[in-house]
Design a protein around this motif. Sequence first.
Motif, short mmCIF file in Angstrom:
data_model
loop_
_atom_site.label_atom_id
_atom_site.label_comp_id
_atom_site.label_asym_id
_atom_site.label_seq_id
_atom_site.Cartn_x
_atom_site.Cartn_y
_atom_site.Cartn_z
N LYS A 137 0.80 -1.22 0.00
CA LYS A 137 0.00 0.00 0.00
C LYS A 137 0.84 1.28 0.00
CE LYS A 137 -4.12 1.96 2.20
NZ LYS A 137 -3.60 3.32 2.46
N LYS A 138 2.04 1.23 0.55
CA LYS A 138 2.84 2.45 0.61
C LYS A 138 3.16 2.98 -0.79
CE LYS A 138 7.24 -0.10 1.04
NZ LYS A 138 8.43 -0.33 1.91
N TYR A 139 3.32 2.08 -1.74
CA TYR A 139 3.56 2.51 -3.12
C TYR A 139 2.30 3.13 -3.71
CZ TYR A 139 7.70 -0.51 -2.79
OH TYR A 139 8.87 -1.10 -2.41
N PHE A 140 1.17 2.53 -3.44
CA PHE A 140 -0.10 3.06 -3.94
C PHE A 140 -0.34 4.47 -3.41
CE2 PHE A 140 -4.61 3.92 -3.40
CZ PHE A 140 -5.10 3.70 -4.68
N ASP A 141 -0.18 4.64 -2.11
CA ASP A 141 -0.47 5.93 -1.50
C ASP A 141 0.37 7.04 -2.11
OD1 ASP A 141 -2.31 4.70 0.15
OD2 ASP A 141 -0.96 4.57 1.88
N LEU A 142 1.65 6.76 -2.34
CA LEU A 142 2.53 7.76 -2.94
C LEU A 142 2.14 8.04 -4.38
CD1 LEU A 142 5.00 9.59 -2.96
CD2 LEU A 142 6.42 7.56 -3.41
N GLY A 143 1.96 7.00 -5.16
CA GLY A 143 1.67 7.17 -6.58
C GLY A 143 0.34 7.84 -6.84
N ILE A 144 -0.69 7.42 -6.12
CA ILE A 144 -2.02 7.97 -6.38
C ILE A 144 -2.12 9.42 -5.92
CG2 ILE A 144 -3.37 7.45 -4.29
CD1 ILE A 144 -4.38 6.61 -7.91
N SER A 145 -1.36 9.78 -4.90
CA SER A 145 -1.37 11.18 -4.44
C SER A 145 -0.80 12.09 -5.52
CB SER A 145 -0.57 11.33 -3.15
OG SER A 145 0.81 11.14 -3.36
N ILE A 146 0.20 11.60 -6.24
CA ILE A 146 0.79 12.39 -7.33
C ILE A 146 -0.19 12.50 -8.50
CG2 ILE A 146 2.63 12.40 -9.06
CD1 ILE A 146 4.46 11.13 -6.92
N ALA A 147 -0.84 11.40 -8.85
CA ALA A 147 -1.83 11.43 -9.94
C ALA A 147 -2.97 12.38 -9.61
CB ALA A 147 -2.37 10.03 -10.19
N ASP A 148 -3.41 12.37 -8.36
CA ASP A 148 -4.52 13.25 -7.96
C ASP A 148 -4.11 14.72 -7.95
OD1 ASP A 148 -6.35 11.19 -7.70
OD2 ASP A 148 -5.97 10.90 -5.56
N LYS A 149 -2.90 15.00 -7.51
CA LYS A 149 -2.43 16.39 -7.48
C LYS A 149 -2.31 16.97 -8.88
CE LYS A 149 0.01 16.41 -3.05
NZ LYS A 149 1.34 16.51 -2.37
N GLN A 150 -2.05 16.11 -9.85
CA GLN A 150 -1.90 16.62 -11.21
C GLN A 150 -3.21 17.21 -11.72
OE1 GLN A 150 -0.76 13.84 -14.51
NE2 GLN A 150 1.01 15.19 -14.70
N TRP A 151 -4.33 16.75 -11.20
CA TRP A 151 -5.63 17.32 -11.59
C TRP A 151 -6.31 18.06 -10.44
CZ3 TRP A 151 -4.19 14.93 -15.92
CH2 TRP A 151 -4.83 15.31 -17.11
N GLY A 152 -5.58 18.22 -9.33
CA GLY A 152 -6.15 18.95 -8.22
C GLY A 152 -5.95 20.44 -8.40
N PRO A 153 -6.32 21.23 -7.42
CA PRO A 153 -6.10 22.68 -7.50
C PRO A 153 -4.62 22.98 -7.68
CG PRO A 153 -7.53 22.12 -5.65
CD PRO A 153 -6.98 20.82 -6.18
N GLN A 169 -11.06 24.48 -17.59
CA GLN A 169 -11.68 23.76 -18.70
C GLN A 169 -11.61 22.24 -18.52
OE1 GLN A 169 -10.32 25.32 -22.64
NE2 GLN A 169 -9.32 26.92 -21.44
N GLY A 170 -11.13 21.81 -17.37
CA GLY A 170 -11.07 20.37 -17.10
C GLY A 170 -9.75 19.71 -17.44
N TYR A 171 -8.76 20.53 -17.83
CA TYR A 171 -7.43 20.00 -18.12
C TYR A 171 -6.56 20.16 -16.87
CZ TYR A 171 -9.18 20.52 -22.87
OH TYR A 171 -9.95 20.44 -24.00
N THR A 172 -5.44 19.44 -16.85
CA THR A 172 -4.53 19.62 -15.73
C THR A 172 -3.95 21.03 -15.74
OG1 THR A 172 -2.42 18.95 -14.75
CG2 THR A 172 -2.68 18.55 -17.09
N TRP A 173 -3.74 21.57 -14.56
CA TRP A 173 -3.13 22.89 -14.44
C TRP A 173 -1.66 22.87 -14.88
CZ3 TRP A 173 0.82 23.16 -10.72
CH2 TRP A 173 0.88 22.08 -9.81
N GLN A 174 -1.13 21.66 -15.13
CA GLN A 174 0.24 21.54 -15.61
C GLN A 174 0.33 21.59 -17.14
OE1 GLN A 174 2.01 18.08 -13.69
NE2 GLN A 174 1.47 18.83 -11.66
N THR A 175 -0.79 21.81 -17.80
CA THR A 175 -0.80 21.93 -19.26
C THR A 175 0.09 23.08 -19.72
OG1 THR A 175 -3.08 21.11 -19.31
CG2 THR A 175 -2.29 22.30 -21.26
N ARG A 176 0.93 22.81 -20.71
CA ARG A 176 1.79 23.87 -21.25
C ARG A 176 1.96 23.75 -22.76
NH1 ARG A 176 7.96 21.86 -19.80
NH2 ARG A 176 7.61 19.72 -20.50
#
Length: 382
Positions: A137-153, A169-176
């Motif tokens: 689970k420790k791998y899941f918790d780290l990985g999924i937190s990163i995936a969620d932050k990519q589309w979070g505020p 517009q529903g895209y990641t804020w990391q769009t460039r």
Amino acid sequence: MNKNSILGMTCLASALLFLGTGSSYAQSKASDLKSWPKGSSPKEIGVRIADRFVTTPHSNFNRPGPPKVITYPETCTWYGALTFAKETKDAKLLGKLKDRFEPLFGVEAKMIPVPDHVDYSVFGSVPLELYMQTKEKKYFDLGISIADKQWGPPEGPRVVAASQGYYDQGYTWQTRLWIDDMFMITAVQAQAYRATGDQKYIDRAAKEMVFYLDQLQKPNGLFYHAPDVPYYWGRGDGWMAVGMAELLRSLPKSNPNYERIMKGYKTMMASLLQYQTEEGMWRQLIDKPESWPETSATGMFTFAFITGVKNGWLDKEVYGKAARKAWLKLITYINTDNDITDVCEGTNKKNDYQYYLDRKRNVGDLHGQAPLLWCATALLRK
């Protein structure tokens, strides 16, 4: 008709049948992605490159000294080694790749990238792959937190894209709108989908991919390095090719963006086919015959071809032949230290043709090592 005439016609017919069969066999062999000359099989090559990776210190973009955080070329190679370990059922290799990660939960914790940029967020694909193979689970918790932050505020200092309204517009804020992004963004989101089965992750990645295709793909299927840099830089286009192939590998056909992405992928593959050199490589500038054969782009395009053939998206005889030729030539660039040669150094965009021709050719750069592992894995997949 006498007996000798009949015998002669029979022999002629047999000869023609044999020649036809021989031609068919030769064609089949040319596109074969399963049988390889000794020393060139995906398992043999993958073992060499994976073993090289696990004994290599953390990479600092081929520069001297250790990096401050895990860099994206290392992430890509780590991910490739993990997928190779999975396909070969190599528990020993998996153990070594886990051991490399363990210090990140302790003394090397500061080396986990803050996911405030696409090049840092892609790191999440590694712990998610470790989770899927180990169920820890420790791998899941780290990985999924990163995936969620990519589309979070939006958070952190790199929030330029957010001010451009993409997040609203529903895209990641990391769009460039850099072509590199279409591996960096889609890789971690596709991994989150594979790890959870939650369709929101793959839907996000597909929507983002269509946005980039609509904005950046040229009529010939290729991509400029940037809108203001009108050159088809090999590795830049490689990120798009791998990104689409990786995404389509898991994207449900029911997804409303599936057909649009498949169209973009096939258009690009058809164009790349025209620019493959007679030896099997692709060049630093894809459409410029005076530019040099480059290994990272060749590895990426080869992966995209292999994945297309294996999944039935591309014609086996045509693209299988191109993929086999590319793989057999690409591996000749591996030296006795198991380092790939002729890898273009990291390249910022610049509207200067000579700038691209003069890029340094690195040895052992993880930008080139990673695609070798991706290809080995893809060749071994059913």
